[in-house]
Design a protein around this motif. Structure first.
Motif, PDB file in Angstrom:
ATOM      1  N   ARG A  30     -21.350  51.416   9.716  1.00  0.00           N
ATOM      2  CA  ARG A  30     -21.359  50.101   9.093  1.00  0.00           C
ATOM      3  C   ARG A  30     -19.976  49.439   9.178  1.00  0.00           C
ATOM      4  O   ARG A  30     -19.868  48.218   9.166  1.00  0.00           O
ATOM      5  CB  ARG A  30     -21.838  50.164   7.641  1.00  0.00           C
ATOM      6  N   GLU A  31     -18.913  50.268   9.270  1.00  0.00           N
ATOM      7  CA  GLU A  31     -17.571  49.695   9.419  1.00  0.00           C
ATOM      8  C   GLU A  31     -17.469  48.918  10.728  1.00  0.00           C
ATOM      9  O   GLU A  31     -16.832  47.862  10.785  1.00  0.00           O
ATOM     10  CB  GLU A  31     -16.521  50.812   9.368  1.00  0.00           C
ATOM     11  N   LEU A  32     -18.103  49.445  11.786  1.00  0.00           N
ATOM     12  CA  LEU A  32     -18.147  48.712  13.050  1.00  0.00           C
ATOM     13  C   LEU A  32     -18.971  47.447  12.907  1.00  0.00           C
ATOM     14  O   LEU A  32     -18.614  46.388  13.426  1.00  0.00           O
ATOM     15  CB  LEU A  32     -18.764  49.584  14.154  1.00  0.00           C
ATOM     16  N   THR A  33     -20.079  47.552  12.202  1.00  0.00           N
ATOM     17  CA  THR A  33     -20.979  46.401  12.052  1.00  0.00           C
ATOM     18  C   THR A  33     -20.312  45.266  11.293  1.00  0.00           C
ATOM     19  O   THR A  33     -20.537  44.083  11.589  1.00  0.00           O
ATOM     20  CB  THR A  33     -22.282  46.825  11.343  1.00  0.00           C
ATOM     21  N   GLU A  34     -19.481  45.594  10.335  1.00  0.00           N
ATOM     22  CA  GLU A  34     -18.742  44.553   9.612  1.00  0.00           C
ATOM     23  C   GLU A  34     -17.822  43.797  10.564  1.00  0.00           C
ATOM     24  O   GLU A  34     -17.726  42.564  10.506  1.00  0.00           O
ATOM     25  CB  GLU A  34     -17.928  45.187   8.474  1.00  0.00           C
ATOM     26  N   ASP A  65     -27.289  59.811  19.612  1.00  0.00           N
ATOM     27  CA  ASP A  65     -27.619  59.518  18.214  1.00  0.00           C
ATOM     28  C   ASP A  65     -26.627  58.549  17.594  1.00  0.00           C
ATOM     29  O   ASP A  65     -26.983  57.698  16.764  1.00  0.00           O
ATOM     30  CB  ASP A  65     -27.696  60.802  17.390  1.00  0.00           C
ATOM     31  N   LYS A  66     -25.333  58.628  18.011  1.00  0.00           N
ATOM     32  CA  LYS A  66     -24.333  57.684  17.489  1.00  0.00           C
ATOM     33  C   LYS A  66     -24.598  56.281  18.022  1.00  0.00           C
ATOM     34  O   LYS A  66     -24.499  55.292  17.278  1.00  0.00           O
ATOM     35  CB  LYS A  66     -22.926  58.143  17.864  1.00  0.00           C
ATOM     36  N   ARG A  67     -24.945  56.176  19.306  1.00  0.00           N
ATOM     37  CA  ARG A  67     -25.247  54.853  19.880  1.00  0.00           C
ATOM     38  C   ARG A  67     -26.468  54.250  19.205  1.00  0.00           C
ATOM     39  O   ARG A  67     -26.507  53.048  18.920  1.00  0.00           O
ATOM     40  CB  ARG A  67     -25.460  54.966  21.394  1.00  0.00           C
ATOM     41  N   SER A  68     -27.456  55.087  18.934  1.00  0.00           N
ATOM     42  CA  SER A  68     -28.656  54.594  18.249  1.00  0.00           C
ATOM     43  C   SER A  68     -28.325  54.110  16.840  1.00  0.00           C
ATOM     44  O   SER A  68     -28.849  53.085  16.375  1.00  0.00           O
ATOM     45  CB  SER A  68     -29.712  55.709  18.184  1.00  0.00           C
ATOM     46  N   ALA A  69     -27.436  54.843  16.177  1.00  0.00           N
ATOM     47  CA  ALA A  69     -27.042  54.458  14.813  1.00  0.00           C
ATOM     48  C   ALA A  69     -26.316  53.112  14.827  1.00  0.00           C
ATOM     49  O   ALA A  69     -26.522  52.265  13.947  1.00  0.00           O
ATOM     50  CB  ALA A  69     -26.160  55.542  14.194  1.00  0.00           C
ATOM     51  N   ILE A  70     -25.453  52.906  15.842  1.00  0.00           N
ATOM     52  CA  ILE A  70     -24.724  51.634  15.950  1.00  0.00           C
ATOM     53  C   ILE A  70     -25.704  50.484  16.182  1.00  0.00           C
ATOM     54  O   ILE A  70     -25.638  49.439  15.513  1.00  0.00           O
ATOM     55  CB  ILE A  70     -23.685  51.706  17.088  1.00  0.00           C
ATOM     56  N   GLN A  71     -26.626  50.664  17.125  1.00  0.00           N
ATOM     57  CA  GLN A  71     -27.602  49.601  17.420  1.00  0.00           C
ATOM     58  C   GLN A  71     -28.482  49.327  16.204  1.00  0.00           C
ATOM     59  O   GLN A  71     -28.813  48.174  15.905  1.00  0.00           O
ATOM     60  CB  GLN A  71     -28.472  50.007  18.621  1.00  0.00           C
ATOM     61  N   SER A  72     -28.862  50.399  15.493  1.00  0.00           N
ATOM     62  CA  SER A  72     -29.688  50.221  14.299  1.00  0.00           C
ATOM     63  C   SER A  72     -28.937  49.448  13.226  1.00  0.00           C
ATOM     64  O   SER A  72     -29.512  48.577  12.546  1.00  0.00           O
ATOM     65  CB  SER A  72     -30.113  51.593  13.764  1.00  0.00           C
ATOM     66  N   SER A  73     -27.635  49.727  13.088  1.00  0.00           N
ATOM     67  CA  SER A  73     -26.836  49.024  12.088  1.00  0.00           C
ATOM     68  C   SER A  73     -26.672  47.554  12.462  1.00  0.00           C
ATOM     69  O   SER A  73     -26.750  46.672  11.601  1.00  0.00           O
ATOM     70  CB  SER A  73     -25.472  49.702  11.954  1.00  0.00           C
ATOM     71  N   ILE A  74     -26.453  47.288  13.763  1.00  0.00           N
ATOM     72  CA  ILE A  74     -26.323  45.895  14.225  1.00  0.00           C
ATOM     73  C   ILE A  74     -27.597  45.124  13.931  1.00  0.00           C
ATOM     74  O   ILE A  74     -27.565  43.926  13.601  1.00  0.00           O
ATOM     75  CB  ILE A  74     -25.990  45.857  15.727  1.00  0.00           C
ATOM     76  N   SER A  75     -28.741  45.782  14.014  1.00  0.00           N
ATOM     77  CA  SER A  75     -30.027  45.103  13.775  1.00  0.00           C
ATOM     78  C   SER A  75     -30.173  44.640  12.327  1.00  0.00           C
ATOM     79  O   SER A  75     -31.055  43.818  12.025  1.00  0.00           O
ATOM     80  CB  SER A  75     -31.190  46.034  14.140  1.00  0.00           C
TER      81      SER A  75
END
Length: 460
Positions: A30-34, A65-75
């Motif tokens: 979520r820190e990246l998503t912010e 799994d990390k890439r999926s988590a990032i994409q999921s957070s961006i969504s």
């Protein structure tokens, strides 16, 4: 997708308004998503994962799994935002790129909050008032982002302005000017330069922006009745900063602390650091939509006032001195890259602390309509003294400014130096150094001896 060469160019240009480095993906995505949300609410940009804060490529690995988590957070960003995530090989190491567009449906919200880009940093708008104001302003076009159709980088750019920027921003000489401009997003999507580009790097931008100048006025007494000196400085914004500081140094009183054989310490009646903060703030945050006023520096017997058009933005007014938001993110970002802005929202506390350390009253701030900061002067009679046994005494010289005095000091011990050698010693651009040399020649204090290519300057 960006290629290796473009990524390397972005890294060489350093972090800023449109680029941020991460050594590795944080454990909490979520820190990246912010950060991504903040870029989308600005002009877009790039998050480069696998690069440290110093611009060193260290490489990193992002598991599935990390890439999926990032994409999921961006969504979770609303409205929906499409970002590209891909890897690029740089210096034999893997750098992951998150390519964020400038959102077309601002404002973008993540977890109920709006994140905005401020210089090289992202910050969260925490109160309802801040969010409401951003909603009201999100459709407003920043003046420094407006397309500037008359500016052509090949014919209208000031070479010295670009050189100064490269030097102060510590950019690699291998990256071309146009590539740097593109990396800094100084052009629109259609390849047209922005107003901020023209004001920061253009030759005589005041021809097209007559209000984008800095006026310096010296008054006799404490009122605006008798004008002693009145100068208006145009040119690229960084040059305006240098010229304004040189003007201030030529008018302020300076004392010297002489202890032992080492160089003497300069003690200015008002610390120069407060003026550096005030002038950079004025150039960065003024309202350039307001064409009926200019930045002004007014000096009286008892005070110095620095003013710029445009009062405080409502978001800043609620937490003045601790919150920062600029009207000109492009210009502010360029000054940040030149290391003239140390930390967002830290300028006011630094001015207050510097005045306190000098045993002077803290600066006064007037924030309605025009933003004005007032620095009180000590009203004293100037005198010259000697120094005995380390005792501190005043030696005031109101005709030779700091940089001219530095040149005289240098030539006292080392003669036959050329202008380029002198500029390196006093840490000023060659153009500014030549101005100081011309003043000293006009005052019959120094002279040039020898052939034009091999000669140098001497004390007379």
């Amino acid at each position: 997708m960006l290629n290796t060469e473009t990524i390397q160019s972005l890294i060489d240009s350093g972090e800023g308004y449109n680029v941020e480095f991460k050594v590795r993906a944080p454990s909490k995505v979520r820190e990246l998503t912010e950060e991504i949300c903040a870029f989308a609410n600005a002009d877009g940009g790039y998050l480069l994962i696998g690069v440290d804060d110093n611009g060193q490529v260290v490489g990193t690995n992002l598991e599935n799994d990390k890439r999926s988590a990032i994409q999921s957070s961006i969504s979770e960003i609303s409205p929906a935002l499409h970002c590209e995530l891909y890897s690029v090989n740089v210096e034999g190491k893997t750098v992951w790129v998150i390519d964020i567009p400038s959102g077309k449906d601002k404002p973008y919200i993540f977890s109920g909050s709006i994140y905005v880009r401020e210089g090289a940093n992202s910050q969260k708008l925490r109160t309802v008032e801040e969010m409401r104001y951003f909603f009201q302003e999100c459709n407003k076009i920043f003046f420094d982002h407006i397309p500037c159709s008359w500016f052509n980088i090949d014919t209208d750019a000031d070479e010295q302005a670009i050189k100064d920027f490269r030097t102060e921003a510590q950019l690699s000489s291998s990256t071309g000017d146009k590539q740097i401009f593109e990396n800094l997003e100084l052009f629109t999507d259609k390849g047209i330069a922005k107003n901020g580009t023209a004001m920061f790097f253009g030759k005589e931008p005041e021809r097209k922006f007559p209000h984008a100048i800095t006026r310096c006025v010296l008054f006799k007494g404490t009122t605006k009745v008798y004008i002693i000196d009145d100068k208006s400085f145009g040119g690229p914004l960084y040059q305006q900063y240098l010229q304004a500081m040189a003007w201030l140094e030529s008018k302020l009183q300076v004392a010297y602390k002489i202890e032992g054989p080492g160089p003497r310490e300069e003690i200015w009646e008002i610390p120069l650091t407060v003026f550096k903060e005030a002038v950079i703030n004025a150039l960065s945050h003024r309202d350039y939509y307001e064409q009926g006023a200019t930045i002004t520096i007014e000096m009286f017997d008892d005070r110095v006032e620095v003013s710029n058009p445009g009062g405080l933005l409502p978001i800043v007014a609620k937490d003045f001195g601790h919150k920062s938001m600029t009207r000109n993110p492009l210009i502010f970002g360029l000054f940040t890259r030149m290391h003239l802005v140390e930390k967002v929202a830290s300028g006011i506390p630094r001015m207050q602390e510097a005045m306190k350390e000098a045993n002077l009253p803290e600066p006064e701030f007037h924030t309605e309509g025009m933003f004005t900061v007032v620095f009180k002067r000590q009203v004293t009679n100037s005198a010259n003294y000697d120094t005995v046994n380390g005792r501190v005494n005043d030696i005031v010289n109101d005709t030779i400014n700091k940089n001219e005095q530095a040149i005289l000091n240098l030539l006292t011990t080392t003669s036959a130096l050329n202008a380029s050698e002198i500029s390196k010693y006093i840490n000023k651009s060659l153009r500014m150094t030549m101005r100081y040399i011309k003043v000293l020649q006009d005052k019959n204090l120094i002279e040039f001896r020898g052939a034009p290519k091999t000669g140098g300057y001497y004390l007379k």
